[in-house]
Structure formats: structure tokens, C-alpha cells
Motif scaffolding. Structure first.
Motif, PDB file in Angstrom:
ATOM      1  N   PRO A 141      39.772  52.092  35.225  1.00 37.93           N
ATOM      2  CA  PRO A 141      40.360  50.800  34.878  1.00 37.93           C
ATOM      3  C   PRO A 141      41.021  50.181  36.101  1.00 37.93           C
ATOM      4  CG  PRO A 141      41.703  52.579  34.013  1.00 37.93           C
ATOM      5  CD  PRO A 141      40.465  53.207  34.583  1.00 37.93           C
ATOM      6  N   GLN A 142      40.871  48.894  36.224  1.00 38.66           N
ATOM      7  CA  GLN A 142      41.478  48.202  37.360  1.00 38.66           C
ATOM      8  C   GLN A 142      42.968  48.051  37.086  1.00 38.66           C
ATOM      9  OE1 GLN A 142      39.455  44.512  37.777  1.00 38.66           O
ATOM     10  NE2 GLN A 142      37.601  45.442  38.600  1.00 38.66           N
ATOM     11  N   GLU A 143      43.733  48.419  38.094  1.00 37.49           N
ATOM     12  CA  GLU A 143      45.175  48.308  37.946  1.00 37.49           C
ATOM     13  C   GLU A 143      45.635  46.975  38.499  1.00 37.49           C
ATOM     14  OE1 GLU A 143      47.397  51.597  39.393  1.00 37.49           O
ATOM     15  OE2 GLU A 143      45.951  53.055  38.662  1.00 37.49           O
ATOM     16  N   PHE A 144      46.734  46.492  37.979  1.00 31.95           N
ATOM     17  CA  PHE A 144      47.294  45.225  38.435  1.00 31.95           C
ATOM     18  C   PHE A 144      47.916  45.438  39.808  1.00 31.95           C
ATOM     19  CE2 PHE A 144      50.883  42.164  38.472  1.00 31.95           C
ATOM     20  CZ  PHE A 144      50.121  40.999  38.485  1.00 31.95           C
ATOM     21  N   GLN A 145      47.457  44.703  40.787  1.00 28.84           N
ATOM     22  CA  GLN A 145      47.925  44.873  42.157  1.00 28.84           C
ATOM     23  C   GLN A 145      49.178  44.052  42.467  1.00 28.84           C
ATOM     24  OE1 GLN A 145      46.617  47.092  44.248  1.00 28.84           O
ATOM     25  NE2 GLN A 145      45.144  47.672  42.670  1.00 28.84           N
ATOM     26  N   GLY A 146      49.607  43.254  41.562  1.00 28.94           N
ATOM     27  CA  GLY A 146      50.790  42.433  41.803  1.00 28.94           C
ATOM     28  C   GLY A 146      50.368  41.003  42.114  1.00 28.94           C
ATOM     29  N   GLY A 147      51.315  40.126  42.043  1.00 35.16           N
ATOM     30  CA  GLY A 147      51.009  38.723  42.276  1.00 35.16           C
ATOM     31  C   GLY A 147      51.520  38.264  43.627  1.00 35.16           C
ATOM     32  N   GLU A 148      51.413  36.987  43.834  1.00 36.61           N
ATOM     33  CA  GLU A 148      51.847  36.390  45.087  1.00 36.61           C
ATOM     34  C   GLU A 148      53.318  36.015  44.966  1.00 36.61           C
ATOM     35  OE1 GLU A 148      50.801  32.343  47.545  1.00 36.61           O
ATOM     36  OE2 GLU A 148      49.295  33.214  46.254  1.00 36.61           O
TER      37      GLU A 148
END
Length: 98
Positions: free
Chosen positions: A83-90
Motif C-alpha cells: 500500500p502506498q503510504e502518505f508522504q506528507g503535503g507541501e
């Protein structure tokens, strides 16, 4: 002169108070009936409110006897993988405006 004014004012006020609501109720009722008939003719209904308040249409797919269930649609399964993990936003700077 003042008596004539008061008499006309009395007649007009009584007309507005008692006769106008009855007349408007009658005219609006006729308008609604006319629109209901037009709606019924447009959509092929016999009486104006038959579609809204008539007998409900028979079910398209009657329930199967004996507890059997028929499934018409099975959603596709997602491919198995990591599963792709959330890498964070800008990061956006916040500036307070007064």
C-alpha cells in the motif's frame, strides 16, 4: 365628501379582507388542477396524481425463493501489493493579516 370616502374605503377593505382570499384560493386551486392534468397527459398517466399516489409498480426482480441470492454486479478487486503510504503535503507559510 368624507362619508363617500369612508364608504368606499369600507367596501374596499371588506373586499380585500374577505372576498379576495376566497377568490385567490379558487383561482390557485384551478391552476394547480390544470397543471396536474397537463403533467398527467405529458407522462401518460390517466389521472393527475396516479403516478404519485397510485398503486406502486411491481418489483422488477422479485426475490428468489428458498433463500438463494443473485448478485448482478461484483466490483473489481484492487491489485494486491504494497500500500502506498502518505508522504506528507507541501508546507505553506501562514501569515496573519490584521
Amino acid at each position: 365628501m368624507i362619508v363617500k370616502f369612508l364608504l368606499i374605503f369600507l367596501v374596499l377593505s371588506l373586499t380585500v379582507r374577505f372576498i379576495l382570499p376566497v377568490l385567490l384560493r379558487f383561482l390557485v386551486g384551478r391552476f394547480v388542477q390544470k397543471q396536474a392534468r397537463r403533467y398527467g397527459q405529458q407522462f401518460g398517466s390517466g389521472s393527475p396524481f396516479e403516478a404519485a399516489f397510485g398503486t406502486p409498480p411491481p418489483p422488477r426482480n422479485p426475490s428468489p425463493a428458498g433463500g438463494n441470492v443473485q448478485v448482478d454486479f461484483v466490483p473489481p478487486k484492487a491489485p494486491k501489493g504494497k500500500p502506498q503510504e502518505f508522504q506528507g503535503g507541501e508546507y505553506v507559510d501562514f501569515e496573519e493579516v490584521k
